[in-house]
Design a protein around this motif. Structure first.
Motif, PDB file in Angstrom:
ATOM      1  N   LEU A 285       0.882  -1.082   0.019  1.00 31.48           N
ATOM      2  CA  LEU A 285       0.103  -0.083  -0.199  1.00 31.48           C
ATOM      3  C   LEU A 285       1.057   1.180   0.025  1.00 31.48           C
ATOM      4  CD1 LEU A 285      -2.687  -0.666   2.647  1.00 31.48           C
ATOM      5  CD2 LEU A 285      -3.206  -0.654   0.261  1.00 31.48           C
ATOM      6  N   CYS A 286       0.774   2.185  -1.021  1.00 33.03           N
ATOM      7  CA  CYS A 286       1.805   3.292  -1.080  1.00 33.03           C
ATOM      8  C   CYS A 286       0.774   4.525  -1.326  1.00 33.03           C
ATOM      9  CB  CYS A 286       2.619   3.232  -2.494  1.00 33.03           C
ATOM     10  SG  CYS A 286       3.585   4.595  -2.560  1.00 33.03           S
ATOM     11  N   GLU A 287       0.917   5.498  -0.214  1.00 33.88           N
ATOM     12  CA  GLU A 287       0.193   6.377  -0.066  1.00 33.88           C
ATOM     13  C   GLU A 287       0.885   7.869  -0.209  1.00 33.88           C
ATOM     14  OE1 GLU A 287      -3.395   6.741   2.152  1.00 33.88           O
ATOM     15  OE2 GLU A 287      -2.471   8.448   3.622  1.00 33.88           O
ATOM     16  N   MET A 288       0.455   8.771  -1.267  1.00 39.14           N
ATOM     17  CA  MET A 288       1.298   9.981  -1.351  1.00 39.14           C
ATOM     18  C   MET A 288       0.083  11.025  -0.960  1.00 39.14           C
ATOM     19  SD  MET A 288       4.005   8.691  -2.763  1.00 39.14           S
ATOM     20  CE  MET A 288       4.661  10.422  -3.093  1.00 39.14           C
ATOM     21  N   ASP A 289       0.605  12.086  -0.353  1.00 45.88           N
ATOM     22  CA  ASP A 289      -0.387  13.146  -0.138  1.00 45.88           C
ATOM     23  C   ASP A 289       0.216  14.658  -0.481  1.00 45.88           C
ATOM     24  OD1 ASP A 289       1.376  13.786   1.852  1.00 45.88           O
ATOM     25  OD2 ASP A 289       0.227  13.018   3.551  1.00 45.88           O
ATOM     26  N   GLY A 290      -0.649  15.526  -0.608  1.00 48.07           N
ATOM     27  CA  GLY A 290      -0.085  16.755  -0.901  1.00 48.07           C
ATOM     28  C   GLY A 290      -1.074  17.634  -1.536  1.00 48.07           C
ATOM     29  N   ASN A 291      -0.926  18.437  -2.631  1.00 45.08           N
ATOM     30  CA  ASN A 291      -1.898  19.244  -3.278  1.00 45.08           C
ATOM     31  C   ASN A 291      -2.276  18.179  -4.418  1.00 45.08           C
ATOM     32  OD1 ASN A 291      -0.299  19.445  -5.357  1.00 45.08           O
ATOM     33  ND2 ASN A 291      -0.659  21.727  -5.599  1.00 45.08           N
ATOM     34  N   GLN A 292      -3.402  18.706  -5.189  1.00 48.97           N
ATOM     35  CA  GLN A 292      -4.272  18.057  -6.036  1.00 48.97           C
ATOM     36  C   GLN A 292      -3.368  17.322  -7.381  1.00 48.97           C
ATOM     37  OE1 GLN A 292      -7.999  17.894  -6.099  1.00 48.97           O
ATOM     38  NE2 GLN A 292      -7.882  16.270  -7.576  1.00 48.97           N
ATOM     39  N   VAL A 293      -2.589  18.515  -8.097  1.00 47.86           N
ATOM     40  CA  VAL A 293      -1.815  18.241  -9.140  1.00 47.86           C
ATOM     41  C   VAL A 293      -0.565  17.429  -8.634  1.00 47.86           C
ATOM     42  CG1 VAL A 293      -0.875  19.290 -11.287  1.00 47.86           C
ATOM     43  CG2 VAL A 293      -2.479  20.518  -9.666  1.00 47.86           C
ATOM     44  N   GLU A 294       0.123  17.726  -7.643  1.00 50.12           N
ATOM     45  CA  GLU A 294       1.045  16.941  -7.314  1.00 50.12           C
ATOM     46  C   GLU A 294       0.815  15.494  -6.789  1.00 50.12           C
ATOM     47  OE1 GLU A 294       2.145  18.465  -3.181  1.00 50.12           O
ATOM     48  OE2 GLU A 294       4.122  17.593  -3.345  1.00 50.12           O
ATOM     49  N   VAL A 295      -0.276  15.265  -6.212  1.00 52.71           N
ATOM     50  CA  VAL A 295      -0.430  13.716  -5.646  1.00 52.71           C
ATOM     51  C   VAL A 295      -0.861  13.211  -7.148  1.00 52.71           C
ATOM     52  CG1 VAL A 295      -2.149  12.448  -4.597  1.00 52.71           C
ATOM     53  CG2 VAL A 295      -1.227  14.333  -3.661  1.00 52.71           C
ATOM     54  N   GLU A 296      -1.529  13.632  -8.182  1.00 48.23           N
ATOM     55  CA  GLU A 296      -2.098  12.983  -9.360  1.00 48.23           C
ATOM     56  C   GLU A 296      -0.796  12.491 -10.002  1.00 48.23           C
ATOM     57  OE1 GLU A 296      -5.048  12.323 -10.028  1.00 48.23           O
ATOM     58  OE2 GLU A 296      -6.352  13.852  -8.845  1.00 48.23           O
ATOM     59  N   SER A 297       0.270  13.574 -10.000  1.00 46.78           N
ATOM     60  CA  SER A 297       1.259  13.239 -10.970  1.00 46.78           C
ATOM     61  C   SER A 297       2.284  12.282 -10.178  1.00 46.78           C
ATOM     62  CB  SER A 297       2.061  14.407 -11.319  1.00 46.78           C
ATOM     63  OG  SER A 297       2.932  14.943 -10.457  1.00 46.78           O
ATOM     64  N   GLN A 298       2.140  12.304  -9.182  1.00 47.04           N
ATOM     65  CA  GLN A 298       3.119  11.493  -8.365  1.00 47.04           C
ATOM     66  C   GLN A 298       2.541   9.894  -8.581  1.00 47.04           C
ATOM     67  OE1 GLN A 298       3.736  12.854  -4.352  1.00 47.04           O
ATOM     68  NE2 GLN A 298       5.442  14.239  -4.665  1.00 47.04           N
ATOM     69  N   MET A 299       1.040   9.969  -8.328  1.00 46.15           N
ATOM     70  CA  MET A 299       0.382   8.585  -8.430  1.00 46.15           C
ATOM     71  C   MET A 299       0.836   7.862  -9.763  1.00 46.15           C
ATOM     72  SD  MET A 299      -0.398   7.939  -5.609  1.00 46.15           S
ATOM     73  CE  MET A 299      -1.284   6.376  -5.529  1.00 46.15           C
ATOM     74  N   VAL A 300       0.951   8.815 -10.790  1.00 44.73           N
ATOM     75  CA  VAL A 300       1.243   7.918 -12.122  1.00 44.73           C
ATOM     76  C   VAL A 300       2.685   7.549 -12.008  1.00 44.73           C
ATOM     77  CG1 VAL A 300       1.831   8.855 -14.527  1.00 44.73           C
ATOM     78  CG2 VAL A 300      -0.316   9.836 -13.447  1.00 44.73           C
ATOM     79  N   ARG A 301       3.771   8.151 -11.562  1.00 51.42           N
ATOM     80  CA  ARG A 301       5.160   7.705 -11.205  1.00 51.42           C
ATOM     81  C   ARG A 301       5.180   6.472 -10.618  1.00 51.42           C
ATOM     82  NH1 ARG A 301       8.762  12.390  -9.155  1.00 51.42           N
ATOM     83  NH2 ARG A 301      10.421  10.593  -9.404  1.00 51.42           N
ATOM     84  N   ILE A 302       4.324   6.538  -9.360  1.00 54.54           N
ATOM     85  CA  ILE A 302       4.178   5.458  -8.490  1.00 54.54           C
ATOM     86  C   ILE A 302       3.756   4.054  -9.231  1.00 54.54           C
ATOM     87  CG2 ILE A 302       3.042   4.335  -6.376  1.00 54.54           C
ATOM     88  CD1 ILE A 302       4.919   6.228  -5.452  1.00 54.54           C
ATOM     89  N   GLU A 303       2.756   4.403  -9.915  1.00 56.74           N
ATOM     90  CA  GLU A 303       2.153   3.194 -10.694  1.00 56.74           C
ATOM     91  C   GLU A 303       3.099   2.689 -11.830  1.00 56.74           C
ATOM     92  OE1 GLU A 303      -1.639   4.122 -12.352  1.00 56.74           O
ATOM     93  OE2 GLU A 303      -1.831   2.090 -13.274  1.00 56.74           O
ATOM     94  N   ASP A 304       4.047   3.439 -12.533  1.00 59.05           N
ATOM     95  CA  ASP A 304       4.728   3.153 -13.421  1.00 59.05           C
ATOM     96  C   ASP A 304       5.920   2.367 -12.660  1.00 59.05           C
ATOM     97  OD1 ASP A 304       3.647   4.353 -15.591  1.00 59.05           O
ATOM     98  OD2 ASP A 304       4.740   5.887 -15.780  1.00 59.05           O
TER      99      ASP A 304
END
Ligand SMILES: Cc1cc2nc3c(=O)[nH]c(=O)nc-3n(C[C@H](O)[C@H](O)[C@H](O)COP(=O)(O)OP(=O)(O)OC[C@H]3O[C@@H](n4cnc5c(N)ncnc54)[C@H](O)[C@@H]3O)c2cc1C
Lengths: 490, 363
Positions: A285-304
């Motif tokens: 389970l990997c959780e990222m937090d922050g602002n909207q754009v930041e989290v969205e873009s980080q989740m893309v990186r995490i998924e990859d």
């Protein structure tokens, strides 16, 4: 495991003075009621105390300590008793000092982002009180509904969000500490540092051996705008362990990064039905937090990244409800284990992240040797393992085997450059392994620190730091050369 | 020199000094000789005791010998896209890791990323008995035994000699921008406090000569969002400013005859100071640059700091031999003295560097 001693009867003189300090309902004398306090969250260690007291003011705590100091009666402080290392186990000739009734939030200052609380305030109660101001208290042990801030300070407790937000020591500003002789010390302040030595940091994690915490100022953080969690399944434990290192290496610091092995996944899913991948050998389970754009873009990186590390599936929680569901599974680890096994024993070693796969494998081998099942749900991002040993105390010899297996797992953690406890503390439980992690001179140095605070050795004696003599016996018995420096690497 | 020989050489010098009843002054790069009370002791140089022993970027941990230059550590971290998040000041070219940890001073990021001790994971030391001891380790979570590594951080070398230190390190942010705006100090403090209550990627704030500075670091988009929320103008000289603030090379610092450091709860109202004032750390750190000679009595700062719940340090320019740190309440001072005895019973290391009353009780 300790052999239980017959609890002593309280000296009538001491009792009569206590009755002057405290109301009747704050002194627990009957055996039946004292039983409630005979153990903490590690019930293999039990001892009926001589007496239990439940003060509700700091003044009373001070008077109790002064009295016990004068009578040379040992004292064990106690919060909620959720500790997992037998740190709050009573003494047959001692008093249990419960801080549970000192449970007021004295002040919450949204301007300064701080809360001043009494030691018996529950961890979660602080975040609940801060919530209307958009603030929260970051360290979140899985026991947060029950455990107290006093206990958290004593153990330097962590939680699933330590990697990014730190442990208790990173989130406390000030502590009021009563020494055994009743001296009140104010350590730290709402300023960011102090004159003199950092005695607040020394006190945090000292397992109730240096003083009794009677007031705490905690730091509150603004709640992140958004948090998203990804759930990744792996067909191999070492692939999952490797992914943990890759995420960090990519410069990402997840708010939470937790791992579960196959048996845990299935036990949890059977119990709470949250949609975990029951076929998998491991999941993260990997959780990222922050602002909207930041989290969205980080989740893309995490998924990859996760896919690149061989994840067979990656699922990102679609909304808050699903995110809560993913975490509910993680938080149900203990009760889920309770359903598949009559008893379980939770270990707590930390190892360098790169050794995770090796230690998990080593643990599995040891489990086979000891003919017991071990499941793993743990703080992978911190390298903090929680092997859960399943056993049945009613089967002859199983408890002993579970304890021996636990001890071997801890030695394995030391061997790979880790530590015997990441967040649960030493207590009585890991006192033997302290003799392996530290040499005689180091332990003696710790005892001298203890003496500076508590020269009569009356606060929680016998816990956390073993006597060198005890270690010599242990090392001899376990085949180590006596007096051998356990980590003479150079 | 291999690890052993080097530590042993220091150990031998210490044992020698013990037998000769000398006092020692552990030192690294001499960059902070101005800091703390003056000490009379034989210099024990750790500068030769240098080298990075372990650095695993994936573990976010670095271990180095105490004499390793800070510059060397920062350079190797930067190569791998990492940093010391507490931004220690150098105060000179030769600063060593040992000095950084012993002084426990953090830079502009302190209020947002944490202090030196927040990042200290373990130490190897020689105590006043001449014993080599190891506490903590190289893992991020470790509660075995008392947290002696953190106790030693900031103890100004009065308890033990640092041989090696393990630190947690962090990735460098993807983007970093400084914005600034003109305002008076009261307005600046208000802004700082308001920002602290919001989830913003702020990593430093300061007010200097009618300018409020705010540094934003993190994911590019997060920094961008925050700029529009906070307002102000992007300041292209931002990183120069933060370095000058950290290194105390701003004109207000260099012109001062005596520099006071006031560490206070950030919500403390500003008061009129006799010299120029610089604010940092979201309001929690206030520098008073006195540029006329010793007009304010030290007790004025100490009384004031005590009243507001903080502490004051005469950071630079104290008269040799006089006190520089906030006096401790007597019961706390007594505990400090007992701890000094617990580590260094013969007062071998830096006696009187923190507090000096008599030779026997000085720390
Ligand atoms: C289901 C479960 C999940 C858990 N999850 C986590 C987790 O995720 N992370 C984690 O770190 N821990 C976890 N724990 C362990 C435990 O909850 C923590 O150690 C917690 O901080 C203990 O708090 P407590 O109030 O129950 O303390 P207690 O168990 O009552 O006491 C613990 C120790 O603190 C001392 N103490 C208590 N109060 C004071 C005081 N006021 N002054 C001085 N000493 C005091 C006691 O003497 C004792 O040594 C978990 C436990 C359980 C049962």
């Amino acid at each position: 495991m300790t052999r239980t001693k017959h609890a002593q009867t309280c000296d009538p003189v001491l009792l009569s003075v206590l009755q002057k300090i405290l109301p009747d309902d704050a002194i627990v004398t009957t055996e039946e009621e004292r039983r409630v306090y005979e153990c903490d969250g590690l019930p293999m260690f039990r001892q009926l105390p001589m007496l239990v007291v439940l003060p509700d003011t700091t003044g009373q705590v001070r008077e109790i300590l002064q009295l016990c100091h004068a009578h040379k009666v040992p004292v064990v402080a106690r919060g909620a008793g959720t500790g997992l290392s037998a740190g709050a186990t009573p003494l047959a000739d001692g008093i249990v000092l419960s801080l549970a009734r000192l449970n007021a939030i004295l002040d919450l200052d949204p301007q300064a982002c701080t809360a001043r609380v009494q030691p018996g305030v529950r961890n979660l109660a602080i975040s609940e009180a801060a919530d209307p101001h958009g603030l929260y208290y970051a360290p979140d042990p899985s026991s947060q509904i029950a455990c107290t801030i006093g206990g958290n300070v004593a153990e330097n407790s962590g939680g699933v969000h330590c990697l990014k937000y730190g442990l208790t020591v990173h989130n406390i500003l000030e502590i009021h500490l009563l020494l055994m002789d009743g001296t009140l010390l104010i350590l730290g302040s709402s300023a960011l540092d102090q004159a003199g030595y950092d005695l607040m940091a020394l006190t945090i994690g000292s397992e109730g051996l240096l003083g009794v915490v009677v007031e705490v100022v905690v730091k509150l953080l603004p709640k992140p705008v958004l948090a998203k969690v990804a759930m990744a399944a792996f067909d191999d434990v070492s692939k999952a362990a490797n992914a943990v290192g890759e995420i960090i290496a990519a410069g990402l610091i997840p708010a939470g990064l937790e791992m579960m092995d196959g048996p845990s996944i299935r036990a949890v899913e059977d119990y709470v039905r949250v949609g975990y991948p029951v076929e998998a050998a491991a999941m993260l389970l990997c959780e990222m937090d922050g602002n909207q754009v930041e989290v969205e873009s980080q989740m893309v990186r995490i998924e990859d990244l996760l896919k690149g590390c061989g994840a067979t599936s990656v699922k990102i929680a679609a909304d808050e409800a699903e995110r809560a569901k993913f975490w509910l599974g993680r938080k149900s680890a203990f009760p889920a284990a309770g359903r598949i096994s009559p008893d379980y024993y939770c270990m707590d070693g930390t190892v360098p992240r790169r050794k995770l796969a090796q230690v998990l494998e080593g643990t599995a081998q040891l489990a086979e040797e000891f003919q017991l099942t071990v499941t793993n749900i743990f703080h992978a991002g911190d390298g903090n393992l929680h092997p859960l040993i399943l056993f049945d105390a009613n089967k002859p010899g199983e408890l002993k085997r579970a304890e021996d297996l636990g001890a071997q797992i801890l030695l394995l953690c030391i061997e790979v450059g880790g530590t015997i406890t990441g967040e649960h503390g030493v207590g009585l439980e890991k006192i033997q392994q302290m003799c392996v992690q530290f040499n005689t001179e180091e332990l003696e140095q710790m005892h001298r620190v203890k003496e500076a605070f508590d020269p009569l050795q009356l606060l929680n004696p016998g816990k956390a730091v073993p006597r060198p003599r005890h270690c010599a016996e242990y090392r001899l018995a376990s085949g180590m050369k006596s007096g051998e420096d356990p980590h003479a690497k150079d | 020199m291999p690890r052993t020989n080097c530590s042993q050489a220091l150990q031998e010098q210490i044992l020698q000094a013990l037998s000769e009843q000398k006092t020692l002054q552990p030192c690294g790069g001499h960059s902070k000789d101005f800091y703390g009370r003056t000490v009379n002791g034989e210099k024990l140089s750790c500068a030769g005791h240098r080298g990075i022993l372990n650095y695993e970027p994936k573990e976010l941990v670095l271990t180095a010998k105490s004499g390793t230059p800070l510059q060397e550590i920062e350079a190797i971290l930067a190569e791998r896209g990492q940093m010391l998040a507490f931004e220690p000041p150098h105060f000179g070219p030769g600063t060593t890791l040992g000095g950084v940890v012993a002084a426990g001073l953090a830079g502009p990021a302190r209020a947002y990323r944490g202090s030196v001790r927040d990042y200290v994971l373990g130490v190897r030391v020689i105590n006043g008995h001449g014993q080599i001891l190891h506490f903590g380790g190289e893992v991020i979570k470790n509660v075995a035994g008392y947290d002696i590594s953190r106790l030693l951080t900031g103890s100004l070398g009065t308890l033990a000699l640092l041989l090696e230190v393990s630190l947690k390190v962090l990735p460098l942010p993807e983007a970093e921008t400084t914005i600034s705006m003109s305002c008076d100090s009261t307005t600046a403090l208000q802004h700082m406090l308001t920002w602290s209550r919001q989830a913003l990627p702020i990593t430093a704030t300061a007010w200097y000569r009618d300018q409020l500075y705010c540094r934003l670091s993190g994911e590019r988009s997060a920094v961008h969002d925050a700029i529009s929320l906070i307002g102000g103008d992007e300041n292209t000289d931002g990183s120069i400013f933060w370095t000058a603030l950290r290194e105390q090379t701003l004109p207000a610092f260099t012109a001062s005859k005596r520099l006071w450091r006031l560490s206070v709860p950030p919500t403390t109202l500003l008061r009129e100071e006799s010299g120029e004032v610089i604010l940092e750390w979201g309001g929690a750190l206030r520098w008073c640059c006195e540029n006329r000679h010793l007009i304010i009595d030290k007790t004025d700062y100490w009384d004031y700091a005590k009243t507001v719940g903080g502490h004051a340090t005469c950071f630079r320019g104290a008269k040799p031999g006089t006190e520089v740190f906030q006096p401790l309440p007597s019961e706390l001072l007594a505990l400090h003295q007992r701890l000094k005895l617990a580590f260094d019973p013969k007062s071998l290391f830096n006696p009187g560097h923190l507090y000096g009353t008599t030779a026997a009780t000085g720390l």
